[in-house]
Design an enzyme around this catalytic site. Structure first.
Site, short mmCIF file in Angstrom:
data_model
loop_
_atom_site.label_atom_id
_atom_site.label_comp_id
_atom_site.label_asym_id
_atom_site.label_seq_id
_atom_site.Cartn_x
_atom_site.Cartn_y
_atom_site.Cartn_z
N GLY A 112 0.09 1.21 -1.62
CA GLY A 112 0.38 1.42 -0.19
C GLY A 112 -0.84 1.90 0.58
O GLY A 112 -1.11 1.46 1.70
N CYS A 113 -1.59 2.79 -0.03
CA CYS A 113 -2.77 3.36 0.64
C CYS A 113 -3.87 2.30 0.77
O CYS A 113 -4.61 2.28 1.75
CB CYS A 113 -3.27 4.58 -0.12
SG CYS A 113 -2.07 5.93 -0.11
N THR A 114 -3.95 1.41 -0.21
CA THR A 114 -4.93 0.32 -0.15
C THR A 114 -4.56 -0.65 0.96
O THR A 114 -5.42 -1.06 1.76
CB THR A 114 -5.02 -0.40 -1.51
OG1 THR A 114 -5.47 0.54 -2.50
CG2 THR A 114 -5.98 -1.58 -1.46
N ALA B 76 -5.45 1.04 4.27
CA ALA B 76 -6.91 1.13 4.49
C ALA B 76 -7.51 -0.23 4.80
O ALA B 76 -8.36 -0.35 5.68
CB ALA B 76 -7.57 1.73 3.25
#
Length: 158
Positions: free
Chosen positions: A46-48, A51
């Site tokens: 999710g963070c990738t 970003a």
């Protein structure tokens, strides 16, 4: 803990980026709008997604006099790996002791698979050129976060 109030000066801080260089929020006052997005953990799916969405709108953000910083409790070395692996074009800031997340009210109780624990709650803050908090995004999908961000900037700040 509650988020800072809309219209108030955003809580100031200085943190190290992925290269160990100090970044201070106050240095952008009078110059740029600042987006602070807090994310739980570098190099996770999710963070990738979030970003890379921001990476892909860098030109759009620049046209809007806006800089973005991703903040997480990860150490600088992990942030450096995240940057390199995904060719990120904005600074990631190491908030290892979550003091800044505490100031912004996005460190708190989370639940995952029946377990409760303290952690970073994915939240984005938009700070105007005067250093005042203008908007808090705390309900969004990671894959459309960048679009939601641009839409808000266009409707309210540009």
């Amino acid at each position: 803990m509650a988020h800072p109030k809309i219209g108030n000066l955003a809580p100031v801080f200085t943190l190290n980026n992925q290269n160990g260089e100090k970044v201070a929020l106050k240095d952008f006052r009078g110059e740029k709008n600042v987006v602070l997005y807090f994310y739980p953990k570098a190099l996770t799916p999710g963070c990738t997604t979030q970003a890379c969405g921001i990476r892909d709108i860098a030109d759009e953000l620049a046209k809007r006099d806006t800089v973005v910083f991703g903040l997480s409790p990860d150490p600088e070395a992990k942030l450096q790996k995240f940057m390199e692996k995904h060719a990120l074009n904005f600074d990631l800031l190491a908030d290892e002791d979550h003091k800044v997340a505490d100031k912004y009210g996005c460190w708190g109780l989370k639940k995952f698979m029946g377990k409760e624990y303290m952690g970073l709650i994915r939240t984005t803050f938009i700070v105007d050129k005067e250093g005042r908090l203008q908007h808090v995004m705390d309900k969004f999908k990671t894959k459309t976060h960048h679009e939601d961000l641009l839409n808000w900037l266009d409707e309210h700040l540009v």
